[in-house]
Design an enzyme around this catalytic site. Sequence first.
Site, PDB file in Angstrom:
ATOM      1  N   ARG A  45       0.877  -1.171   0.000  1.00  0.00           N
ATOM      2  CA  ARG A  45       0.000   0.000   0.000  1.00  0.00           C
ATOM      3  C   ARG A  45       0.908   1.213   0.000  1.00  0.00           C
ATOM      4  NH1 ARG A  45      -3.191   0.376   5.000  1.00  0.00           N
ATOM      5  NH2 ARG A  45      -4.659  -1.087   4.116  1.00  0.00           N
ATOM      6  N   SER A 114     -12.164  -4.223   0.173  1.00  0.00           N
ATOM      7  CA  SER A 114     -12.343  -3.729   1.539  1.00  0.00           C
ATOM      8  C   SER A 114     -13.824  -3.604   1.866  1.00  0.00           C
ATOM      9  CB  SER A 114     -11.720  -2.336   1.694  1.00  0.00           C
ATOM     10  OG  SER A 114     -10.322  -2.401   1.614  1.00  0.00           O
ATOM     11  N   LYS A 145      -5.317   5.375   7.677  1.00  0.00           N
ATOM     12  CA  LYS A 145      -6.659   5.469   7.100  1.00  0.00           C
ATOM     13  C   LYS A 145      -7.490   6.462   7.913  1.00  0.00           C
ATOM     14  CE  LYS A 145      -7.205   1.030   4.882  1.00  0.00           C
ATOM     15  NZ  LYS A 145      -8.115  -0.107   4.708  1.00  0.00           N
TER      16      LYS A 145
END
Length: 173
Positions: A45, A114, A145
């Site tokens: 990521r 997700s 996040k």
Amino acid sequence: MSGTTRPLSAARFYAILDTGYAPVARLEELCRAVLAGGADIVQLRAKSATTAQRIEWLKKLAPLCAAAGVPLICNDDLDAALAVPGVGLHVGQDDLEPRKARTALGPGRVLGLSTHSQAQARAAVALGDMINYFAVGPVFATGTKPDYPPVGLELVRAVAEMKPTLPWFCSLE
């Protein structure tokens, strides 16, 4: 699935190498460490990176994961995933629609989604012909996040009680 020696349904440890906290200069070292620690799947990521940077990093990580028989997943960058043989893709609820992602990836690459609610988890299970797994989270608050409130252990319990037929993982961060 390309690069995989065991089914995702047997996977227990989904490692995420997030450049928001993992220094780019140490990605290969960290990948080796999570693989040695038993990672069954590894995701890169890199939210603030360019596609070219992601491709560069994926090319370095792919041989490590392939040698371990562990899928390597790129977060939310279809072009980067397609540029490196065998790399899968993970998309979020507001990213590329899973049907379009599967069409672009073809049948041999891993595709994950997700989820942040029971309804989204149920919808993910219904996409079982399209996706290979789904993730629930983030379970706890995380700086990587900040736009997603933590779903808490309550959602994890609720999804477990659903007894999904599709492999699923909890995102702790």
